[in-house]
Design a protein around this motif. Sequence first.
Motif, PDB file in Angstrom:
ATOM      1  N   MET A  58      14.801  12.015  51.957  1.00  0.00           N
ATOM      2  CA  MET A  58      13.840  11.053  51.411  1.00  0.00           C
ATOM      3  C   MET A  58      13.296  10.110  52.477  1.00  0.00           C
ATOM      4  SD  MET A  58      15.727  10.170  47.792  1.00  0.00           S
ATOM      5  CE  MET A  58      14.378   9.107  47.246  1.00  0.00           C
ATOM      6  N   ILE A  74       7.213   9.925  46.241  1.00  0.00           N
ATOM      7  CA  ILE A  74       8.660   9.987  46.036  1.00  0.00           C
ATOM      8  C   ILE A  74       8.990  10.864  44.835  1.00  0.00           C
ATOM      9  CG2 ILE A  74      10.732   8.640  45.591  1.00  0.00           C
ATOM     10  CD1 ILE A  74       9.411   6.273  46.955  1.00  0.00           C
ATOM     11  N   LEU A  78      11.284  14.221  44.725  1.00  0.00           N
ATOM     12  CA  LEU A  78      12.456  14.333  43.869  1.00  0.00           C
ATOM     13  C   LEU A  78      12.354  15.537  42.937  1.00  0.00           C
ATOM     14  CD1 LEU A  78      13.163  10.609  42.941  1.00  0.00           C
ATOM     15  CD2 LEU A  78      14.459  12.082  44.488  1.00  0.00           C
ATOM     16  N   ALA A 175      18.694   5.099  50.571  1.00  0.00           N
ATOM     17  CA  ALA A 175      18.528   5.936  49.387  1.00  0.00           C
ATOM     18  C   ALA A 175      19.884   6.054  48.717  1.00  0.00           C
ATOM     19  CB  ALA A 175      17.996   7.313  49.762  1.00  0.00           C
TER      20      ALA A 175
END
Length: 320
Positions: A58, A74, A78, A175
């Motif tokens: 990430m 993002i 994901l 993260a």
Amino acid sequence: RLSSLALLAAQLLGLGGLYAADRAITQGARARVGLDAAETAAFTEGFLASHVQSLRTMRGVLMDGDRPFHEPRISALLEDLVEGQLLFRRVWMSDSAGIVRYQRLFGAEGPALEPALEPGLDIDTATVLDLAATAATVRKTGQPAISRAGRIFTGERGFGIVVPLVVNGHVAGFAGGTLTAASLMQEITLRRPLEDAAIAIVAQGDTLAAHIPPGIVGRTRHHGTNTFRAPGGVRWQLVVARPARDILVRLAMWAIGLAMIGALSIALVRERREGLRVAERSTELERLSTKVGQVLHELPVPRVDVIPHRGEEEAHEGPK
């Protein structure tokens, strides 16, 4: 005496053989459980490593200096990482100061499992799962770390992972993700089916997750334990317990073996008694024979007069 020694030697050899066979069966069962524990621990270690690596990827969204926390980017990342591959209940990202800037909940439905992270939550002061201590460890070591077990933000039992996002040599953010103990144990039992075995994971002195089938409670078990280091250096201990299914085999082996040893002992005892009886009779016969010989020796020898035959007598006298 020799027969007694032979009987004792036969009994000792039989008992020694039974004990050796019993030990071999028990050690074989324990070795199989130990192998189950080692393989399951290796799978769990790889499971944690894959989730840590996914959080590390990430950092790519932070390389955009203008919009580092752009939610669509993002979310798209994901979707590629989590859907069908990972078991995160929640994933979040924070800036370098530890302020949460993005979060997303996975696989939870209902108001009780709605996101509980408040906007602007500071992970350096969060008490859930003792995230503050975990974040401090990550800042100090620069390496991923796993929190202690406890209630995650949704109220389920689980644990958290915090990973530093390093860009151009410095920490640009963090993260994190939370996983439920139930999902971890479900994945372990799905990928590593151990039939009716019980599995428990212990971390930092607390049982993180456990799977105990009803049929194993109250039964004699074989245990296998394996320890590995989770991300952050925390030692995780994985314990596997299987029902001792070899008890009936061992009992049958001992029953048959002892019966055979008993039968052999009885046969040897009878043979010994028969031998003693024969020896006694031989001794008695020898004694009687000796006594008879003595009696015969002491008896007077009768005198026998030889009476010549008439023909012999006439021949002796000659013609008259």
